[in-house]
Design a protein around this motif. Sequence first.
Motif, short mmCIF file in Angstrom:
data_model
loop_
_atom_site.label_atom_id
_atom_site.label_comp_id
_atom_site.label_asym_id
_atom_site.label_seq_id
_atom_site.Cartn_x
_atom_site.Cartn_y
_atom_site.Cartn_z
N THR A 1 62.92 93.31 16.13
CA THR A 1 63.89 94.39 16.02
C THR A 1 65.25 93.77 16.26
OG1 THR A 1 63.90 94.89 18.35
CG2 THR A 1 62.25 96.01 17.00
N GLU B 1 57.34 104.81 23.04
CA GLU B 1 58.67 105.30 23.41
C GLU B 1 58.93 105.04 24.91
OE1 GLU B 1 59.57 109.41 21.79
OE2 GLU B 1 57.38 109.35 21.78
N THR C 1 62.13 103.61 22.67
CA THR C 1 62.30 102.39 21.91
C THR C 1 63.16 101.38 22.69
OG1 THR C 1 62.23 103.74 19.94
CG2 THR C 1 62.98 101.50 19.66
N ALA D 1 58.79 97.99 22.03
CA ALA D 1 59.85 98.70 22.75
C ALA D 1 60.55 97.69 23.64
CB ALA D 1 59.25 99.82 23.58
#
Length: 533
Positions: free
Chosen positions: A13, A405, A407, A491
């Motif tokens: 990410t 969650e 994130t 996450a």
Amino acid sequence: MKMMVARAVLAFTVIASLLGVVGLTPSVAQAATPDEIEAAIDAGLEWLASHQNADGSWGASDRAARTGLAVLKFETHATFMGMSPFDPAYIYSSNVEAGLGYILDNCHEVAIGPQDGNDPDTNGNGIGVKAHDPSSVHHEMYETGIVLMAISASQSPDRVVASGSQTGRFYREVAQDIVDFIAWAQYDAPNCYEGGWRYQANYHDSDNSISGYVTLGLHYAVSGPPWGFGLTVPAWVYTQLNTFIDNVQDSVDGEQSDGGSWYVPCSWAWVNILKTGNLLSEMALVGDTQATGRVQDALDYMERHWNDGNADPGWKWSWNPGGPSGQPHYQACFTTMKGFQALGIDEIEVGGSPVNWYDEMADAIVKSQNADGSWPADYWGDSQLSTCWAMLTLQKAAPPALELEPTFDTNPVGTNHTVTATYKVAGQPQSGVQVNFEVVTGPNAGESGSDITDANGVATFTYTGNGGTGTDSIVATAVDASGAELISARASKEWTQPSTAIPAITTWGIAAAIVALGALAIMLRRRHAHQTA
Ligand SMILES: [Ca+2]
Ligand SMILES: [Ca+2]
Ligand SMILES: [Ca+2]
């Protein structure tokens, strides 16, 4: 036939990219580095923002769809940064606001009622909502499916529509009526085309290009935050889609197209990777897993054609991994990404060797970017669409099978952090499933735990951040009823120095190093936030 086992590797990410910048995660050999991926996305976002029309739209035709894809990209980028896309601190918040404004101004109410004995009107208000370019309804299903993604990924179910036919309604109410419209528009007659969608509502000749975008819209809508609003899709829509999947998949009889997706069931084969990516995400939506026979057949197709050096049926169009001229088929990358992401697949097997599909695609996408930040025109789309597909693929922006969650979150060292995993199949929570959590990188790497999902499909994991400052990367895995392993997107948890903590005199040196590293991270983060302003 082989089992694909998802492994906890390399779900990059933007946050992970930032970690790569400060040297806390290893880079990947022979693939685009996190730095390169981040730089490519930053340049692409800047280019895309500079091409927004004055009315908030993008492009000159199919503007609801084009705007939906661009808005989705800006929204998911905010999500990966741990921000609301409407946060004024997010440099693209005004682009998101104007884009969603344009989309909602081009939403239209449609009277709907039972179709073939099934009621599509889940909220009982007699209407559905569709979206399309003001100059044409010709591509309304394609446009409406993409618009549903953009509204669902806004992280803002309780935001109120400010103008247009939906003025005064909550985003979640509009999104539910878009779902209702899609349910109504599904083709119902009991023939080969049943259960799919075509360019316009209830039109025969359902195809698996349009149906791919419509079902991805549904996939976002039924997902929990940050991907969607957890909306309801009538069960019979899945039942009919299930029939469409069976009709559109090539039967396995010992030839090259086995397991892949046709364009139109029964009448137009045209099997390729692009549509088989759609097929995989449709299978995931109706509840198939990696172990389902027809999923394995489709994966076999993807693996058989993985190295095809063309854009149809392959994705390695003008492929030249060693040089700058290599160009992948960006839309095929996007549909493949969403299919694999929905099923939790990190690795496939090509010619007996494991292949990390993301590494290969990310590398080709980064290397083929134009100097101005855009990507070249695709086999089926211009440069603006390519730029959206390329960046959505680079950030794996599609709802995963197992959602984790928050994130992104920030807390002082020494406090507790809880993450929540939600497991649903075809929108239905799955209870009694063991979920394993692990901190895979960062100051608390090695922390792990497990929990059993409750009636809401939810499992939780709490740990204490005693490992010092830095950012943890957390992943959840589960084994589904068929024995296949599911993996969540990662996450991130940033641990900061407690403001009240006074370091002991003997640790001043370490503290200074930590502060310097934190300052570097903050500086890089600010540079990241401002360099495209
Ligand atoms: Ca309705
Ligand atoms: Ca219908
Ligand atoms: Ca066949």
